[in-house]
Motif scaffolding. Structure first.
Motif, short mmCIF file in Angstrom:
data_model
loop_
_atom_site.label_atom_id
_atom_site.label_comp_id
_atom_site.label_asym_id
_atom_site.label_seq_id
_atom_site.Cartn_x
_atom_site.Cartn_y
_atom_site.Cartn_z
N PHE A 32 44.88 41.63 45.19
CA PHE A 32 45.91 42.08 44.26
C PHE A 32 46.95 40.97 44.14
N THR A 33 47.32 40.66 42.90
CA THR A 33 48.24 39.53 42.70
C THR A 33 49.63 39.83 43.26
N GLU A 63 50.54 45.29 40.94
CA GLU A 63 49.12 45.49 40.62
C GLU A 63 48.50 46.54 41.55
N ASP A 67 49.70 49.91 40.32
CA ASP A 67 48.93 50.30 39.13
C ASP A 67 47.57 50.88 39.51
N ARG A 85 55.07 47.57 32.61
CA ARG A 85 53.82 48.03 33.19
C ARG A 85 53.30 49.22 32.40
#
Length: 212
Positions: free
Chosen positions: A60-61, A65, A68, A128
């Motif tokens: 995951f960056t 993320e 999400d 987002r």
């Protein structure tokens, strides 16, 4: 096998490995929220998954993320299957179907309080995707379709069904969200009250089904 073929095979295996690991980490994050509450802590997610934060961030960056991905799992594996499943069940009357969906939503709040609070705490995050709003849209569109089918089968225009559906979903969501913290009535009473209120409007718009 050609060099290209070996390369493609390794790439496919890595892609699948990465997908599986992400699923494992998202599942760990969901369990972390269930255990510790709606404030997702990456450190706790890593401990739950049995890895370091460094390993977690290979998949995951950033935390957004991961959030999400957790929201998507809550939506696709908990909220939508339960709510859309109730809508898909044929019941004796339209009122019974409406009550079943309302009851399912209230039950989710009771059964998964931490996940519910987490999901709605993330609504409207700047920049987002709002997966909470998307879930509400999917339920509203499904309800509109059900009502439209009822009207069309009786030779009546389905015009207005989206307005009615979004109105019902919005009313139930807001009232249930208020109830999730106030708890001034029982869950059963809340379901009864919301059903009476929603059906009071819809019964004037939908033709009565047999038994109503």
């Amino acid at each position: 096998m050609t060099t290209t073929g070996r390369s493609d095979g390794r790439s496919s295996r890595w892609t699948e490995h990465r997908r599986v690991r992400r699923v494992e980490f998202v599942t760990a994050a969901v369990e972390s929220v269930r255990r510790t509450g709606p404030e997702l802590a990456v450190d706790d997610v890593a401990r739950t998954a049995g890895v370091s934060k460094t390993v977690l961030y290979r998949y995951f960056t950033d935390k957004d993320e991961l959030v999400d991905a957790v929201l998507e799992q809550i939506s696709t594996e908990i909220l939508l299957p339960r709510l859309l499943g109730e809508l898909a069940i044929d019941r004796a009357t339209d009122r019974d179907r409406l009550r079943a969906v309302v009851a399912a939503f209230v039950a989710i709040i009771e059964e998964e309080p931490a996940l519910y609070r987490f999901a709605y705490a993330q609504a409207g995050r700047s920049g987002r995707a709002d997966l909470v709003a998307q879930t509400e849209r999917e339920v509203a569109e499904a309800l509109a379709w059900v009502m439209g089918e009822r009207l069309t089968s009786l030779g009546r225009s389905p015009e207005g069904t989206q307005t009615w559906a979004y109105g019902v979903v919005g009313m139930v969501q807001l009232a249930a969200h208020w109830w999730s913290t106030e708890r001034s009535v029982t869950a059963a009473d809340l379901v009864d009250q919301l059903t009476v209120l929603a059906w009071g409007g819809l019964s004037a718009l939908l033709p009565p089904a047999p038994g109503e």
